[in-house]
Motif scaffolding. Structure first.
Motif, PDB file in Angstrom:
ATOM      1  N   MET A  69       0.706  -0.963  -0.163  1.00  0.00           N
ATOM      2  CA  MET A  69       0.009   0.022  -0.055  1.00  0.00           C
ATOM      3  C   MET A  69       0.878   1.262  -0.169  1.00  0.00           C
ATOM      4  O   MET A  69       2.004   1.395   0.807  1.00  0.00           O
ATOM      5  N   ARG A  70       0.558   2.135  -0.808  1.00  0.00           N
ATOM      6  CA  ARG A  70       1.409   3.355  -0.981  1.00  0.00           C
ATOM      7  C   ARG A  70       0.780   4.564  -0.136  1.00  0.00           C
ATOM      8  O   ARG A  70      -0.345   4.598   0.431  1.00  0.00           O
ATOM      9  N   CYS A  71       1.827   5.208   0.349  1.00  0.00           N
ATOM     10  CA  CYS A  71       1.313   6.245   1.346  1.00  0.00           C
ATOM     11  C   CYS A  71       1.003   7.458   0.527  1.00  0.00           C
ATOM     12  O   CYS A  71       1.694   7.850  -0.867  1.00  0.00           O
ATOM     13  N   ARG A  72      -0.048   8.070   0.933  1.00  0.00           N
ATOM     14  CA  ARG A  72      -0.620   9.349   0.156  1.00  0.00           C
ATOM     15  C   ARG A  72       0.420  10.422   0.499  1.00  0.00           C
ATOM     16  O   ARG A  72       1.049  10.666   1.361  1.00  0.00           O
ATOM     17  N   SER A  73       0.428  11.365  -0.445  1.00  0.00           N
ATOM     18  CA  SER A  73       1.129  12.496  -0.483  1.00  0.00           C
ATOM     19  C   SER A  73       0.535  13.738  -0.112  1.00  0.00           C
ATOM     20  O   SER A  73      -0.570  14.043  -0.344  1.00  0.00           O
ATOM     21  N   TYR A  74       1.015  14.495   0.937  1.00  0.00           N
ATOM     22  CA  TYR A  74       0.556  15.731   1.455  1.00  0.00           C
ATOM     23  C   TYR A  74       1.349  16.903   1.558  1.00  0.00           C
ATOM     24  O   TYR A  74       2.537  16.652   1.587  1.00  0.00           O
ATOM     25  N   ALA A  75       0.795  17.967   1.318  1.00  0.00           N
ATOM     26  CA  ALA A  75       1.329  19.063   1.479  1.00  0.00           C
ATOM     27  C   ALA A  75       1.946  19.354   2.686  1.00  0.00           C
ATOM     28  O   ALA A  75       1.372  19.286   3.650  1.00  0.00           O
TER      29      ALA A  75
END
Length: 104
Positions: free
Chosen positions: A1-7
């Motif tokens: 499962m990939r980590c989501r990208s956050y600003a």
């Protein structure tokens, strides 16, 4: 499962968080909102806090424009700290924290 990208947090938000995360800062703000103005009053309200730490935090809050330091022309000279207009704007945050702390 990939980590989501956050600003990342905006710099202004990070700066306020850094200030509020310092030891005893919120306690000092609560004390100021409740009427403490003198150094020893802050110590009395907050309890076990080294005077050097209190002095440092008061200076931090002054530099951030949250507190104003006023030297009174008395004998001996007295110093008082008061919330600025900017500091008073933290009132809603402090009220919510107090409500959270006192709720079930």
């Amino acid at each position: 499962m990939r980590c989501r990208s956050y600003a990342p947090l905006p710099e202004e938000v990070r700066a306020v968080a850094d200030l509020l995360e310092r030891r005893a800062t919120l306690s000092i703000l609560f004390a100021a909102a409740d009427g403490a103005v003198r150094f020893n009053e802050f110590l009395q309200v907050i309890g076990r806090l080294p005077p050097a730490t209190l002095a440092s935090r008061l200076g931090d809050l002054e530099r951030a424009g949250v507190l104003v330091r006023e030297v009174l022309d008395t004998r001996p000279p007295r110093v008082e700290y008061r919330l600025t207009r900017r500091g008073l704007r933290l009132g809603a945050l402090l009220a919510e924290l107090r409500h959270f702390a006192l709720s079930d």
